[in-house]
Scaffold this active site. Sequence first.
Site, PDB file in Angstrom:
ATOM      1  N   CYS A   2      -7.863  12.150   8.930  1.00 44.22           N
ATOM      2  CA  CYS A   2      -8.258  13.421   9.531  1.00 44.22           C
ATOM      3  C   CYS A   2      -9.524  13.336  10.389  1.00 44.22           C
ATOM      4  O   CYS A   2     -10.548  12.815   9.961  1.00 44.22           O
ATOM      5  CB  CYS A   2      -8.486  14.479   8.462  1.00 44.22           C
ATOM      6  SG  CYS A   2      -7.064  14.763   7.440  1.00 44.22           S
ATOM      7  N   ARG A  27      -8.101   7.289  14.249  1.00 46.71           N
ATOM      8  CA  ARG A  27      -8.256   7.456  12.803  1.00 46.71           C
ATOM      9  C   ARG A  27      -6.904   7.619  12.094  1.00 46.71           C
ATOM     10  O   ARG A  27      -6.820   7.490  10.882  1.00 46.71           O
ATOM     11  CB  ARG A  27      -9.129   8.693  12.507  1.00 46.71           C
ATOM     12  CG  ARG A  27     -10.536   8.565  13.052  1.00 46.71           C
ATOM     13  CD  ARG A  27     -11.272   9.878  12.957  1.00 46.71           C
ATOM     14  NE  ARG A  27     -11.605  10.209  11.582  1.00 46.71           N
ATOM     15  CZ  ARG A  27     -12.688   9.801  10.952  1.00 46.71           C
ATOM     16  NH1 ARG A  27     -13.553   9.036  11.585  1.00 46.71           N
ATOM     17  NH2 ARG A  27     -12.925  10.143   9.707  1.00 46.71           N
ATOM     18  N   TRP A  75      -4.011  13.861   8.787  1.00 40.39           N
ATOM     19  CA  TRP A  75      -3.233  12.765   8.187  1.00 40.39           C
ATOM     20  C   TRP A  75      -2.805  13.290   6.820  1.00 40.39           C
ATOM     21  O   TRP A  75      -3.639  13.510   5.943  1.00 40.39           O
ATOM     22  CB  TRP A  75      -4.123  11.529   8.056  1.00 40.39           C
ATOM     23  CG  TRP A  75      -3.410  10.292   7.620  1.00 40.39           C
ATOM     24  CD1 TRP A  75      -2.739   9.416   8.423  1.00 40.39           C
ATOM     25  CD2 TRP A  75      -3.306   9.787   6.285  1.00 40.39           C
ATOM     26  NE1 TRP A  75      -2.234   8.392   7.660  1.00 40.39           N
ATOM     27  CE2 TRP A  75      -2.561   8.592   6.346  1.00 40.39           C
ATOM     28  CE3 TRP A  75      -3.774  10.217   5.040  1.00 40.39           C
ATOM     29  CZ2 TRP A  75      -2.268   7.825   5.236  1.00 40.39           C
ATOM     30  CZ3 TRP A  75      -3.490   9.456   3.925  1.00 40.39           C
ATOM     31  CH2 TRP A  75      -2.733   8.272   4.029  1.00 40.39           C
ATOM     32  N   ASN A 101     -11.600  17.729   6.284  1.00 39.20           N
ATOM     33  CA  ASN A 101     -11.222  16.328   6.067  1.00 39.20           C
ATOM     34  C   ASN A 101     -11.641  15.983   4.640  1.00 39.20           C
ATOM     35  O   ASN A 101     -12.767  16.254   4.243  1.00 39.20           O
ATOM     36  CB  ASN A 101     -11.980  15.436   7.081  1.00 39.20           C
ATOM     37  CG  ASN A 101     -11.811  13.953   6.794  1.00 39.20           C
ATOM     38  OD1 ASN A 101     -10.897  13.542   6.088  1.00 39.20           O
ATOM     39  ND2 ASN A 101     -12.691  13.147   7.352  1.00 39.20           N
ATOM     40  N   GLY A 102     -10.735  15.416   3.857  1.00 34.21           N
ATOM     41  CA  GLY A 102     -11.054  15.079   2.466  1.00 34.21           C
ATOM     42  C   GLY A 102      -9.986  15.635   1.550  1.00 34.21           C
ATOM     43  O   GLY A 102      -8.899  16.020   2.010  1.00 34.21           O
ATOM     44  N   GLU A 488      -3.804 -11.855   4.082  1.00 35.25           N
ATOM     45  CA  GLU A 488      -4.102 -11.065   5.280  1.00 35.25           C
ATOM     46  C   GLU A 488      -2.960 -11.161   6.302  1.00 35.25           C
ATOM     47  O   GLU A 488      -2.596 -10.173   6.926  1.00 35.25           O
ATOM     48  CB  GLU A 488      -5.433 -11.548   5.885  1.00 35.25           C
ATOM     49  CG  GLU A 488      -5.826 -10.909   7.213  1.00 35.25           C
ATOM     50  CD  GLU A 488      -6.058  -9.402   7.149  1.00 35.25           C
ATOM     51  OE1 GLU A 488      -6.088  -8.838   6.032  1.00 35.25           O
ATOM     52  OE2 GLU A 488      -6.174  -8.788   8.220  1.00 35.25           O
ATOM     53  N   LYS A 492      -0.955  -7.945   7.711  1.00 38.29           N
ATOM     54  CA  LYS A 492      -0.795  -7.619   9.144  1.00 38.29           C
ATOM     55  C   LYS A 492       0.677  -7.429   9.480  1.00 38.29           C
ATOM     56  O   LYS A 492       1.056  -6.510  10.196  1.00 38.29           O
ATOM     57  CB  LYS A 492      -1.346  -8.735  10.044  1.00 38.29           C
ATOM     58  CG  LYS A 492      -2.823  -8.858  10.174  1.00 38.29           C
ATOM     59  CD  LYS A 492      -3.504  -7.763  10.948  1.00 38.29           C
ATOM     60  CE  LYS A 492      -3.927  -6.635  10.057  1.00 38.29           C
ATOM     61  NZ  LYS A 492      -5.160  -6.745   9.324  1.00 38.29           N
ATOM     62  N   GLU A 495       1.980  -4.143   8.051  1.00 29.24           N
ATOM     63  CA  GLU A 495       1.394  -2.981   8.717  1.00 29.24           C
ATOM     64  C   GLU A 495       2.008  -2.692  10.072  1.00 29.24           C
ATOM     65  O   GLU A 495       2.299  -1.554  10.381  1.00 29.24           O
ATOM     66  CB  GLU A 495      -0.088  -3.260   8.994  1.00 29.24           C
ATOM     67  CG  GLU A 495      -1.024  -2.968   7.891  1.00 29.24           C
ATOM     68  CD  GLU A 495      -2.438  -3.224   8.359  1.00 29.24           C
ATOM     69  OE1 GLU A 495      -2.765  -4.389   8.675  1.00 29.24           O
ATOM     70  OE2 GLU A 495      -3.211  -2.267   8.406  1.00 29.24           O
ATOM     71  N   HIS A 511       5.986 -20.163  -9.739  1.00 31.77           N
ATOM     72  CA  HIS A 511       5.953 -19.269 -10.903  1.00 31.77           C
ATOM     73  C   HIS A 511       6.686 -17.960 -10.617  1.00 31.77           C
ATOM     74  O   HIS A 511       6.487 -16.985 -11.338  1.00 31.77           O
ATOM     75  CB  HIS A 511       4.504 -19.003 -11.316  1.00 31.77           C
ATOM     76  CG  HIS A 511       3.772 -20.247 -11.677  1.00 31.77           C
ATOM     77  ND1 HIS A 511       4.012 -20.940 -12.841  1.00 31.77           N
ATOM     78  CD2 HIS A 511       2.841 -20.966 -10.995  1.00 31.77           C
ATOM     79  CE1 HIS A 511       3.248 -22.023 -12.876  1.00 31.77           C
ATOM     80  NE2 HIS A 511       2.529 -22.060 -11.765  1.00 31.77           N
ATOM     81  N   LYS A 610      -6.978   4.831  10.242  1.00 29.85           N
ATOM     82  CA  LYS A 610      -8.014   3.827  10.492  1.00 29.85           C
ATOM     83  C   LYS A 610      -9.144   3.944   9.486  1.00 29.85           C
ATOM     84  O   LYS A 610      -9.721   2.957   9.068  1.00 29.85           O
ATOM     85  CB  LYS A 610      -8.552   4.015  11.910  1.00 29.85           C
ATOM     86  CG  LYS A 610      -9.569   2.974  12.345  1.00 29.85           C
ATOM     87  CD  LYS A 610      -8.911   1.645  12.568  1.00 29.85           C
ATOM     88  CE  LYS A 610      -9.890   0.529  12.833  1.00 29.85           C
ATOM     89  NZ  LYS A 610      -9.316  -0.778  12.478  1.00 29.85           N
TER      90      LYS A 610
HETATM   91  C1  F6R Z   1      -5.747  -3.443   7.563  1.00 34.39           C
HETATM   92  C2  F6R Z   1      -6.731  -2.389   7.564  1.00 34.39           C
HETATM   93  C3  F6R Z   1      -7.116  -1.779   6.270  1.00 34.39           C
HETATM   94  C4  F6R Z   1      -8.649  -1.715   6.180  1.00 34.39           C
HETATM   95  C5  F6R Z   1      -9.072  -0.965   4.913  1.00 34.39           C
HETATM   96  C6  F6R Z   1     -10.575  -0.935   4.759  1.00 34.39           C
HETATM   97  O1  F6R Z   1      -5.481  -3.888   8.855  1.00 34.39           O
HETATM   98  O2  F6R Z   1      -7.231  -2.016   8.586  1.00 34.39           O
HETATM   99  O3  F6R Z   1      -6.581  -2.485   5.195  1.00 34.39           O
HETATM  100  O4  F6R Z   1      -9.140  -3.013   6.180  1.00 34.39           O
HETATM  101  O5  F6R Z   1      -8.588   0.341   4.972  1.00 34.39           O
HETATM  102  O6  F6R Z   1     -11.186  -0.306   5.836  1.00 34.39           O
HETATM  103  P1  F6R Z   1     -12.718  -0.457   6.109  1.00 34.39           P
HETATM  104  O7  F6R Z   1     -12.972  -1.880   6.477  1.00 34.39           O
HETATM  105  O8  F6R Z   1     -13.001   0.481   7.237  1.00 34.39           O
HETATM  106  O9  F6R Z   1     -13.445  -0.094   4.849  1.00 34.39           O
END
Ligand code: F6R
Length: 615
Positions: A2, A27, A75, A101-102, A488, A492, A495, A511, A610
């Site tokens: 949001c 965001r 969101w 927001n929240g 990671e 990616k 996502e 395992h 984001k």
């Molecule tokens: C993955 C991604 C999320 C953030 C996570 C933490 O690509 O972007 O997994 O890494 O939400 O976000 P921050 O770093 O802003 O605390």
Amino acid sequence: MCGIVAYSGKKDCVDFLMNGLRLLEYRGYDSAGIAVVNPIGDIEIRKECGMLHMLEKSLSNGPLQGKTGIAHTRWATHGKPTQNNAHPHLSQDKKICIVHNGIIENHDVLRHELKNAGIHFISETDTEVIPHLIARYLSQGMSMKNAFMKTLSRLEGAFAIAMIAKDTPGTIYAARKGSPLIAGFKDNEVFLASDASPFITRTREVLYLDEGDVLIFNGTSSRLFNVSSGRNKKIRTTRLNIKNLSIGLGGHESYTHKEIHEQPEILKRIIRLRLGNNRNAFQMCFNDLKIPDDFFRSIDRIYITGCGTAYHAGYIGKYYFEEFMDLPVEVMLSSEFRYAKPKLNKNNLVIAISQSGETADTLASILEAKKHGSTVLSVVNVLNSSIDRESHGVVYTHAGPEIGVASTKALTSQVITLLLLSIHIAQIRKEFKRKQKNPLLKEIFHLPSKVVKVLQAEKHIRSCALKYHLATSALYLGRHLNFPVAMEGALKNKEISYMHAEGYAAGEMKHGPIALINKALPVICICTASKTYEKMISNIKEVEAREGIIISLATEGDEQVKSFSHEVIYIPETAEELSPILNVIVLQMLAYYFAKHKGNQIDKPRNLAKSVTVE
Ligand code: F6R
């Protein structure tokens, strides 16, 4: 998650609010809305489900005008992304209008109470209780300010709120607890937003609202209060010392692409900043770190915490700290930190990692650590973010704004910062053997040019992705420093390409996950030069024996790995400690092209936000 934008002043605000929403798009959101007090003093709202162009269309069919207004990108948390659930929300008498927001955790209780008092709810959101509650207190004779404050005192959970009211047309009300909100001031204008980008071109005099702050601007002056004590607070603005946020694509096809390609420059910047230019007589520089050296000498345990990609960076960081120091280091997901009950004490250092500096779980971990007297050092990208301000010490990652929702440059900037920080702290503790590790420091200076070389493999990675992008699942394997890289890479892939993927410690494969291997499963094996190289080879052989599709990352010149891989992506030779940075960039590009070949919208993957400001 949001985004909020709001304005009160002498100018029409609709364009400003809409531009602001565009700047907060990164965001993540699934609906958007705007409300103004119109020239005849009524509150008028437009809100739509979907992307901002839907709201723009609605505004072109029914334009709005007004000098005080609020706007929001939502969101969805409580209630589906529908027009009714989109913000702003109105009180029943249509006099109070808010964006939020929240999450209001006690919304059920409040909803029940309001329903019993005859209030009819329009939406399924937790937010809608707020305007109804304010209206109810007003109907009991309270002043607007008191009704707002009284309502806030009843809300449990996290909020950033902006409000307009029909009876006070030029006034804007704002409050913050747990979710970010920034105010900008200029002559007789006030701007509010979830981050400063919407108003950075209009003013740099800003106030970062603190926990429990309530700001009221009545068209000529602003007042600040604390919600618990009700007392007046002095408004102390700070001048933002940053260039206009660079948000253009700069010729790239997407922000994610741009951010992947920015990595050599960012790494160069960080290395210069921390190590200086002299490769032979480097001087570690961590002037931003406001924690006394004596504390680093006294620590007996380190906890590292973060979410998602930041957690993976922290996992790599754990290996650095353990390598250079004789200290136990634990890495914990921030969403689990409080529940795992770590035995925190005043001799513990808690390192919190966050790109946005606003992640609710990471923030909650920091508060927990502080409660137990531990010292919190954060590794943060966004200056003046909540995590920045809540920490005892901060090391900035200097990655610049990251707009693509999937983190790329954030991770590599965090990893290099953690590597340099671990060396810095080890030096303070006299545990870093300078001579022995000098080759590593020298190699760090070559890292940016090696990243440039990795990026040159883009075409090859693109064609490799074309062959396998329709796979329904993928397995990522790595060991030691490259185990978090495997996680990671899988993250990616999930996502942005929506392909199911698992990141595993290669030794764990037998395992369980080995049962998944068949001719259709791409197995991405990180097998660059390292202490665990031979073991990794054995694991790849296990994949080969079961006919999995082997896509390997290997060090330039490695013919052995090539001989049993379907595809090899070569990485320049480097120090083992730096291999995660080179390897992860390959995996970022692989996920990128899996997603691109599928025609996905890469910068804004479905369901993701984001800045994750709810727990
Ligand atoms: C993955 C991604 C999320 C953030 C996570 C933490 O690509 O972007 O997994 O890494 O939400 O976000 P921050 O770093 O802003 O605390």
